[in-house]
Design a protein around this motif. Structure first.
Motif, PDB file in Angstrom:
ATOM      1  N   GLY A   9       0.828  -1.319  -0.086  1.00 41.07           N
ATOM      2  CA  GLY A   9       0.062   0.018  -0.141  1.00 41.07           C
ATOM      3  C   GLY A   9       0.841   1.106  -0.203  1.00 41.07           C
ATOM      4  N   GLY A  10       0.226   2.460  -0.129  1.00 39.58           N
ATOM      5  CA  GLY A  10       0.886   3.561  -0.036  1.00 39.58           C
ATOM      6  C   GLY A  10      -0.030   4.774  -0.617  1.00 39.58           C
ATOM      7  N   SER A  17      -0.735   3.659 -10.211  1.00 40.19           N
ATOM      8  CA  SER A  17      -0.727   2.009  -9.923  1.00 40.19           C
ATOM      9  C   SER A  17      -0.202   1.810  -8.611  1.00 40.19           C
ATOM     10  CB  SER A  17      -0.259   1.182 -10.992  1.00 40.19           C
ATOM     11  OG  SER A  17      -0.890   1.714 -12.280  1.00 40.19           O
ATOM     12  N   LEU A  18      -0.854   0.827  -7.783  1.00 37.88           N
ATOM     13  CA  LEU A  18       0.043  -0.120  -6.969  1.00 37.88           C
ATOM     14  C   LEU A  18      -0.410  -1.407  -7.093  1.00 37.88           C
ATOM     15  CD1 LEU A  18      -1.083   2.245  -3.986  1.00 37.88           C
ATOM     16  CD2 LEU A  18       1.050   1.898  -4.700  1.00 37.88           C
ATOM     17  N   ARG A  19       0.505  -2.167  -6.242  1.00 42.60           N
ATOM     18  CA  ARG A  19       0.262  -3.763  -6.595  1.00 42.60           C
ATOM     19  C   ARG A  19       0.752  -4.171  -4.988  1.00 42.60           C
ATOM     20  NH1 ARG A  19       3.754  -9.138  -8.957  1.00 42.60           N
ATOM     21  NH2 ARG A  19       5.129  -8.245  -7.165  1.00 42.60           N
ATOM     22  N   LEU A  20      -0.649  -4.764  -4.535  1.00 53.05           N
ATOM     23  CA  LEU A  20      -0.719  -5.335  -3.290  1.00 53.05           C
ATOM     24  C   LEU A  20      -0.248  -6.809  -2.951  1.00 53.05           C
ATOM     25  CD1 LEU A  20      -3.929  -3.827  -2.096  1.00 53.05           C
ATOM     26  CD2 LEU A  20      -1.692  -2.800  -1.948  1.00 53.05           C
ATOM     27  N   PHE A  68      -8.486  -3.309 -11.797  1.00 51.62           N
ATOM     28  CA  PHE A  68      -7.958  -4.249 -10.990  1.00 51.62           C
ATOM     29  C   PHE A  68      -7.876  -5.585 -11.559  1.00 51.62           C
ATOM     30  CE2 PHE A  68      -9.118  -1.924  -6.727  1.00 51.62           C
ATOM     31  CZ  PHE A  68      -8.710  -0.644  -7.183  1.00 51.62           C
ATOM     32  N   THR A  69      -6.600  -6.327 -11.079  1.00 49.83           N
ATOM     33  CA  THR A  69      -6.391  -7.366 -11.313  1.00 49.83           C
ATOM     34  C   THR A  69      -5.865  -8.528 -10.187  1.00 49.83           C
ATOM     35  OG1 THR A  69      -5.730  -7.024 -13.663  1.00 49.83           O
ATOM     36  CG2 THR A  69      -5.065  -9.065 -13.010  1.00 49.83           C
ATOM     37  N   ASP A  84      -4.683  -0.456 -11.180  1.00 46.87           N
ATOM     38  CA  ASP A  84      -4.453   0.476 -12.152  1.00 46.87           C
ATOM     39  C   ASP A  84      -5.409   1.501 -12.209  1.00 46.87           C
ATOM     40  OD1 ASP A  84      -3.079  -2.130 -14.157  1.00 46.87           O
ATOM     41  OD2 ASP A  84      -1.985  -0.713 -12.808  1.00 46.87           O
ATOM     42  N   SER A  85      -5.086   2.738 -12.898  1.00 51.47           N
ATOM     43  CA  SER A  85      -5.988   3.690 -12.951  1.00 51.47           C
ATOM     44  C   SER A  85      -6.911   4.059 -11.721  1.00 51.47           C
ATOM     45  CB  SER A  85      -7.078   3.376 -14.146  1.00 51.47           C
ATOM     46  OG  SER A  85      -6.710   3.212 -15.221  1.00 51.47           O
TER      47      SER A  85
END
Length: 123
Positions: A9-10, A17-20, A68-69, A84-85
């Protein structure tokens, strides 16, 4: 004992974009339906996404479809949520969650979850 630990997170600007990630211990993610829910202050918990244990199918709440994916790496016993987005309304604490019985549509009510990771999206 069972542990689900989120990270990634952040604070990000709108459109970013972020990847959890969610690392699991003392269990195999392949034995469960796995997913994510989120909760913002003053709002109800919202199921975000899920991968079904039974057929591997994926579920997304309408608000994140196309952005999201959800995925997992069985060799590492880790699940992911690529976001994303991002929009300001995505701001919330995100929790990974698992359940052996409930369907993905009930991901917000799954039986076990981690402590969460904060996602904040600025406009």
């Amino acid at each position: 004992h069972l542990q689900l630990v989120e990270s990634g997170g952040g604070l990000v600007q709108s459109g970013g974009s972020l990847r959890l990630s969610c690392a699991a211990s003392e269990l195999s993610l392949d034995d469960y339906s796995i997913g994510w829910f989120r909760q913002a202050p003053g709002k109800e918990r919202e199921g975000v996404s899920c991968i079904s244990r039974t057929d591997g199918g994926t579920y997304y709440v309408d608000a994140v479809k196309g952005r999201f994916t959800v995925s997992k790496d069985s060799s590492k016993n880790v699940m992911y949520l690529q976001m994303d987005s991002l929009k300001p309304e995505d701001t919330a604490t995100y929790h990974c969650t698992i359940d052996a019985r409930r369907p993905c549509q009930a991901v917000r009510d799954f039986g076990a979850w981690g402590r969460g990771t904060q996602v904040s999206v600025s406009s």
